[in-house]
Write a protein that holds these residues in place. Structure first.
Motif, PDB file in Angstrom:
ATOM      1  N   ILE A 207      59.019 -91.804  63.363  1.00 38.59           N
ATOM      2  CA  ILE A 207      57.558 -91.966  63.447  1.00 38.59           C
ATOM      3  C   ILE A 207      57.172 -92.176  64.904  1.00 38.59           C
ATOM      4  CG2 ILE A 207      55.574 -93.324  62.691  1.00 38.59           C
ATOM      5  CD1 ILE A 207      57.382 -94.326  60.359  1.00 38.59           C
ATOM      6  N   SER A 208      56.354 -91.290  65.436  1.00 40.79           N
ATOM      7  CA  SER A 208      55.865 -91.452  66.813  1.00 40.79           C
ATOM      8  C   SER A 208      54.341 -91.453  66.801  1.00 40.79           C
ATOM      9  CB  SER A 208      56.391 -90.327  67.708  1.00 40.79           C
ATOM     10  OG  SER A 208      56.125 -89.058  67.143  1.00 40.79           O
ATOM     11  N   ALA A 209      53.757 -92.474  67.440  1.00 38.32           N
ATOM     12  CA  ALA A 209      52.303 -92.646  67.430  1.00 38.32           C
ATOM     13  C   ALA A 209      51.735 -92.519  68.842  1.00 38.32           C
ATOM     14  CB  ALA A 209      51.939 -94.005  66.837  1.00 38.32           C
ATOM     15  N   TYR A 210      50.504 -91.991  68.913  1.00 40.62           N
ATOM     16  CA  TYR A 210      49.851 -91.703  70.192  1.00 40.62           C
ATOM     17  C   TYR A 210      48.382 -92.138  70.128  1.00 40.62           C
ATOM     18  CZ  TYR A 210      53.851 -88.488  70.321  1.00 40.62           C
ATOM     19  OH  TYR A 210      55.109 -87.943  70.262  1.00 40.62           O
ATOM     20  N   THR A 211      47.782 -92.293  71.300  1.00 36.75           N
ATOM     21  CA  THR A 211      46.358 -92.641  71.386  1.00 36.75           C
ATOM     22  C   THR A 211      45.646 -91.642  72.291  1.00 36.75           C
ATOM     23  OG1 THR A 211      46.551 -94.032  73.367  1.00 36.75           O
ATOM     24  CG2 THR A 211      46.984 -95.080  71.230  1.00 36.75           C
ATOM     25  N   ASP A 212      44.309 -91.760  72.328  1.00 37.72           N
ATOM     26  CA  ASP A 212      43.568 -91.022  73.348  1.00 37.72           C
ATOM     27  C   ASP A 212      43.620 -91.834  74.647  1.00 37.72           C
ATOM     28  OD1 ASP A 212      41.666 -93.064  73.173  1.00 37.72           O
ATOM     29  OD2 ASP A 212      40.430 -91.959  71.750  1.00 37.72           O
ATOM     30  N   SER A 213      42.844 -91.436  75.657  1.00 36.16           N
ATOM     31  CA  SER A 213      42.928 -92.096  76.967  1.00 36.16           C
ATOM     32  C   SER A 213      41.882 -93.176  77.165  1.00 36.16           C
ATOM     33  CB  SER A 213      42.796 -91.046  78.076  1.00 36.16           C
ATOM     34  OG  SER A 213      41.545 -90.393  77.986  1.00 36.16           O
ATOM     35  N   HIS A 214      41.126 -93.505  76.136  1.00 32.93           N
ATOM     36  CA  HIS A 214      40.102 -94.547  76.275  1.00 32.93           C
ATOM     37  C   HIS A 214      40.679 -95.906  75.906  1.00 32.93           C
ATOM     38  CE1 HIS A 214      36.171 -92.030  76.301  1.00 32.93           C
ATOM     39  NE2 HIS A 214      37.148 -91.442  76.957  1.00 32.93           N
ATOM     40  N   GLY A 215      40.349 -96.941  76.694  1.00 31.92           N
ATOM     41  CA  GLY A 215      40.725 -98.295  76.327  1.00 31.92           C
ATOM     42  C   GLY A 215      41.788 -98.937  77.199  1.00 31.92           C
ATOM     43  N   GLY A 216      42.359 -98.204  78.137  1.00 31.44           N
ATOM     44  CA  GLY A 216      43.368 -98.794  79.011  1.00 31.44           C
ATOM     45  C   GLY A 216      44.772 -98.485  78.529  1.00 31.44           C
ATOM     46  N   ARG A 217      45.674 -98.257  79.476  1.00 31.55           N
ATOM     47  CA  ARG A 217      47.013 -97.801  79.133  1.00 31.55           C
ATOM     48  C   ARG A 217      47.788 -98.829  78.312  1.00 31.55           C
ATOM     49  NH1 ARG A 217      48.864 -93.243  81.558  1.00 31.55           N
ATOM     50  NH2 ARG A 217      47.588 -92.346  83.232  1.00 31.55           N
ATOM     51  N   TRP A 218      47.780-100.108  78.769  1.00 27.55           N
ATOM     52  CA  TRP A 218      48.570-101.105  78.056  1.00 27.55           C
ATOM     53  C   TRP A 218      48.034-101.370  76.651  1.00 27.55           C
ATOM     54  CZ3 TRP A 218      53.107-103.032  77.719  1.00 27.55           C
ATOM     55  CH2 TRP A 218      53.320-104.215  77.000  1.00 27.55           C
TER      56      TRP A 218
END
Length: 278
Positions: A207-218
């Motif tokens: 299972i690999s999860a990803y986000t968009d670029s909004h909200g800060g990297r950490w």
């Protein structure tokens, strides 16, 4: 003068008699059903179907001695002995491949079942590959067929409408700034869960999860890890051992679409599930 006699051709016939004719249904949860019939001193006839959208039927003639050459076997529907005068009917042929069992596709398999249901005997005829003077006849007996056939149809009807290939690689998406899946992705996850409930042979799940670029990297990295762990908890609740599940939160890495518009960000907020089995 010595006259050499010509070898006599013979028809070697294999079929179960009324006392030995037996049909049995074998099922593996909601993933596979088979209808099996032993042909004494020859092998086994097997009708099978697996979980899928179409639930297509296949037929396998499991031979103890497999072909030594490439040929075709004729297939007839032969009436029972209590219907004298009714001719046999040609219904197709089966290709014989060297060192392989005989197989038939969905259409001919169903036709064979319909003939068995009527009390007829689907019968294969071919030239013996070990003795060119002999012909082989292999018949499927319709004695004791109907009850097992009904159980097989019920088993088939209860199969899942999708296969392992349909769920082995899945991409799902999340709502914005949330670990909650979109409506369509929740339905997809439920489908995966239903499959896992029925297959004890799962080897590993990644299972690999990803986000968009909004909200800060950490924060995004932590959010992606949280999303992956939530999926893991769901899957372990379906009976898959936790040690067979690997999770990874990758945050903003490996975007699959631009982040400067809502459509692209929706695609980037995703989790990928890869399932393998032996």
């Amino acid at each position: 003068m010595v006259v050499m006699s010509q070898p006599q051709a013979a028809m070697r016939q294999y079929s179960a008699d009324a006392d030995s004719s037996h049909w049995a249904v074998d099922k593996k949860a909601r993933l596979e059903c088979s209808l099996n019939h032993e042909v004494p001193y020859y092998g086994e006839a097997v009708f099978s179907v697996t979980a899928s959208k179409n639930k297509d039927l296949t037929f396998n003639l499991d031979m103890v001695v497999r072909p030594e050459t490439y040929a075709f076997a004729g297939l007839q529907s032969v009436p029972p002995v209590w219907r004298p005068g009714v001719p046999a009917r040609d219904i197709g042929q089966m290709q014989l491949l060297k060192k392989f069992d005989g197989e038939l596709d969905n259409v001919l398999s169903w036709e064979m079942l319909s003939e068995l249901e009527k009390g007829y005997f689907p019968t294969f005829h071919y030239k013996d590959w070990q003795n060119s003077q002999d012909q082989i006849s292999v018949a499927l007996s319709s004695v004791n067929f109907k009850q097992a056939y009904w159980a097989f149809l019920q088993c088939r009807d209860n199969l899942l409408p999708y296969s392992f290939e349909d769920i082995s690689f899945t991409v799902m998406n999340y709502k914005k700034n949330s670990s909650e899946l979109t409506k369509s992705s929740r339905k997809r996850l439920d489908m995966i869960g239903e499959y896992l409930n029925n297959d004890p042979n799962i080897e590993s799940i990644y299972i690999s999860a990803y986000t968009d670029s909004h909200g800060g990297r950490w924060p995004n990295l932590e959010l992606s890890r949280k999303r992956a762990e939530a999926i893991k908890e769901y899957i372990t609740a379906k009976g898959v051992a936790a040690e067979r599940i690997v999770t990874e939160g990758l945050g903003e890495k490996r975007h699959v679409a631009p982040n400067d518009n809502e459509i692209g960000r929706n695609r980037n907020r995703r989790v990928v599930i890869q399932i393998s089995r032996p």
